[in-house]
Design a protein around this motif. Structure first.
Motif, PDB file in Angstrom:
ATOM      1  N   MET A   1      13.107  30.079  88.348  1.00 22.68           N
ATOM      2  CA  MET A   1      14.564  30.449  88.350  1.00 22.68           C
ATOM      3  C   MET A   1      14.787  31.829  88.831  1.00 22.68           C
ATOM      4  O   MET A   1      14.097  32.738  88.223  1.00 22.68           O
ATOM      5  N   GLU A   2      15.728  32.163  89.609  1.00 20.86           N
ATOM      6  CA  GLU A   2      15.955  33.382  89.957  1.00 20.86           C
ATOM      7  C   GLU A   2      16.643  34.285  88.903  1.00 20.86           C
ATOM      8  O   GLU A   2      17.380  33.648  88.192  1.00 20.86           O
ATOM      9  N   PRO A   3      16.495  35.609  88.742  1.00 19.21           N
ATOM     10  CA  PRO A   3      16.862  36.592  87.922  1.00 19.21           C
ATOM     11  C   PRO A   3      18.605  36.358  87.810  1.00 19.21           C
ATOM     12  O   PRO A   3      19.141  36.401  86.843  1.00 19.21           O
ATOM     13  N   GLN A   4      19.139  36.200  89.158  1.00 20.84           N
ATOM     14  CA  GLN A   4      20.673  36.053  89.001  1.00 20.84           C
ATOM     15  C   GLN A   4      21.267  34.964  88.386  1.00 20.84           C
ATOM     16  O   GLN A   4      22.234  34.935  87.795  1.00 20.84           O
ATOM     17  N   GLN A   5      20.556  33.892  88.491  1.00 17.67           N
ATOM     18  CA  GLN A   5      21.016  32.488  88.045  1.00 17.67           C
ATOM     19  C   GLN A   5      20.518  32.786  86.218  1.00 17.67           C
ATOM     20  O   GLN A   5      21.583  32.099  85.767  1.00 17.67           O
ATOM     21  N   SER A   6      19.498  33.016  85.985  1.00 13.62           N
ATOM     22  CA  SER A   6      19.496  33.332  84.581  1.00 13.62           C
ATOM     23  C   SER A   6      20.542  34.362  83.892  1.00 13.62           C
ATOM     24  O   SER A   6      21.024  33.928  82.675  1.00 13.62           O
ATOM     25  N   LEU A   7      21.056  35.528  84.578  1.00 13.76           N
ATOM     26  CA  LEU A   7      21.748  36.404  84.084  1.00 13.76           C
ATOM     27  C   LEU A   7      23.148  35.404  83.948  1.00 13.76           C
ATOM     28  O   LEU A   7      23.843  35.501  83.142  1.00 13.76           O
ATOM     29  N   ARG A   8      23.517  34.902  85.282  1.00 16.15           N
ATOM     30  CA  ARG A   8      24.766  33.760  85.302  1.00 16.15           C
ATOM     31  C   ARG A   8      24.874  32.931  83.955  1.00 16.15           C
ATOM     32  O   ARG A   8      25.784  32.850  83.359  1.00 16.15           O
ATOM     33  N   ARG A   9      23.698  32.410  83.825  1.00 11.16           N
ATOM     34  CA  ARG A   9      23.636  31.205  82.753  1.00 11.16           C
ATOM     35  C   ARG A   9      23.898  32.210  81.387  1.00 11.16           C
ATOM     36  O   ARG A   9      24.545  31.619  80.429  1.00 11.16           O
ATOM     37  N   ARG A  10      23.177  33.296  80.909  1.00  7.68           N
ATOM     38  CA  ARG A  10      23.575  33.908  79.855  1.00  7.68           C
ATOM     39  C   ARG A  10      24.860  34.477  79.647  1.00  7.68           C
ATOM     40  O   ARG A  10      25.188  34.416  78.455  1.00  7.68           O
ATOM     41  N   LEU A  11      25.285  34.785  80.677  1.00 12.22           N
ATOM     42  CA  LEU A  11      26.785  35.329  80.464  1.00 12.22           C
ATOM     43  C   LEU A  11      27.728  34.182  80.363  1.00 12.22           C
ATOM     44  O   LEU A  11      28.829  34.282  79.619  1.00 12.22           O
ATOM     45  N   GLN A  12      27.429  32.941  80.873  1.00 15.45           N
ATOM     46  CA  GLN A  12      28.457  31.769  80.675  1.00 15.45           C
ATOM     47  C   GLN A  12      28.033  31.305  79.115  1.00 15.45           C
ATOM     48  O   GLN A  12      29.041  31.110  78.441  1.00 15.45           O
ATOM     49  N   THR A  13      26.918  31.492  78.676  1.00 13.59           N
ATOM     50  CA  THR A  13      26.899  31.148  77.126  1.00 13.59           C
ATOM     51  C   THR A  13      27.553  32.110  76.195  1.00 13.59           C
ATOM     52  O   THR A  13      28.190  31.772  75.372  1.00 13.59           O
ATOM     53  N   LEU A  14      27.341  33.456  76.887  1.00 14.85           N
ATOM     54  CA  LEU A  14      27.990  34.332  75.969  1.00 14.85           C
ATOM     55  C   LEU A  14      29.457  34.169  75.994  1.00 14.85           C
ATOM     56  O   LEU A  14      30.245  34.195  74.878  1.00 14.85           O
ATOM     57  N   SER A  15      30.127  33.821  77.086  1.00 12.55           N
ATOM     58  CA  SER A  15      31.462  33.772  77.392  1.00 12.55           C
ATOM     59  C   SER A  15      31.884  32.530  76.325  1.00 12.55           C
ATOM     60  O   SER A  15      33.065  32.565  75.692  1.00 12.55           O
ATOM     61  N   LYS A  16      31.146  31.325  76.336  1.00  8.69           N
ATOM     62  CA  LYS A  16      31.615  30.272  75.689  1.00  8.69           C
ATOM     63  C   LYS A  16      31.448  30.507  74.099  1.00  8.69           C
ATOM     64  O   LYS A  16      32.306  30.216  73.233  1.00  8.69           O
ATOM     65  N   CYS A  17      30.628  31.552  73.480  1.00  6.84           N
ATOM     66  CA  CYS A  17      30.445  31.746  71.969  1.00  6.84           C
ATOM     67  C   CYS A  17      31.670  32.791  71.856  1.00  6.84           C
ATOM     68  O   CYS A  17      32.277  32.574  70.722  1.00  6.84           O
TER      69      CYS A  17
END
Length: 73
Positions: free
Chosen positions: A1-17
């Protein structure tokens, strides 16, 4: 997984929380979580519609139908 995708996924998770937390602070629960809970633990019951769920949570927040004396306004 690319670092950019990982960061995007973490930001999406944070946003949902953050959004879920904000909804809970103002008395609006997560409809998807409610519907999943009803289907899993009460398979004989149909879940409320999204509008019914919203009204139910709103009424609970403002004490509509509550006989204990709490009223917002």
């Amino acid at each position: 997984m690319e670092p950019q995708q990982s960061l995007r996924r973490r930001l999406q998770t944070l946003s949902k929380c953050v959004c879920d937390g904000a909804r809970l602070m103002v008395g609006q629960g997560d409809y998807a979580a409610y519907a999943a809970h009803i289907r899993q633990t009460h398979p004989d019951q149909a879940p409320m519609s999204e509008l019914e769920f919203f009204r139910n949570r709103e009424n609970a927040r403002f004490g509509v139908g509550n006989t204990s004396g709490f009223r917002c306004c």
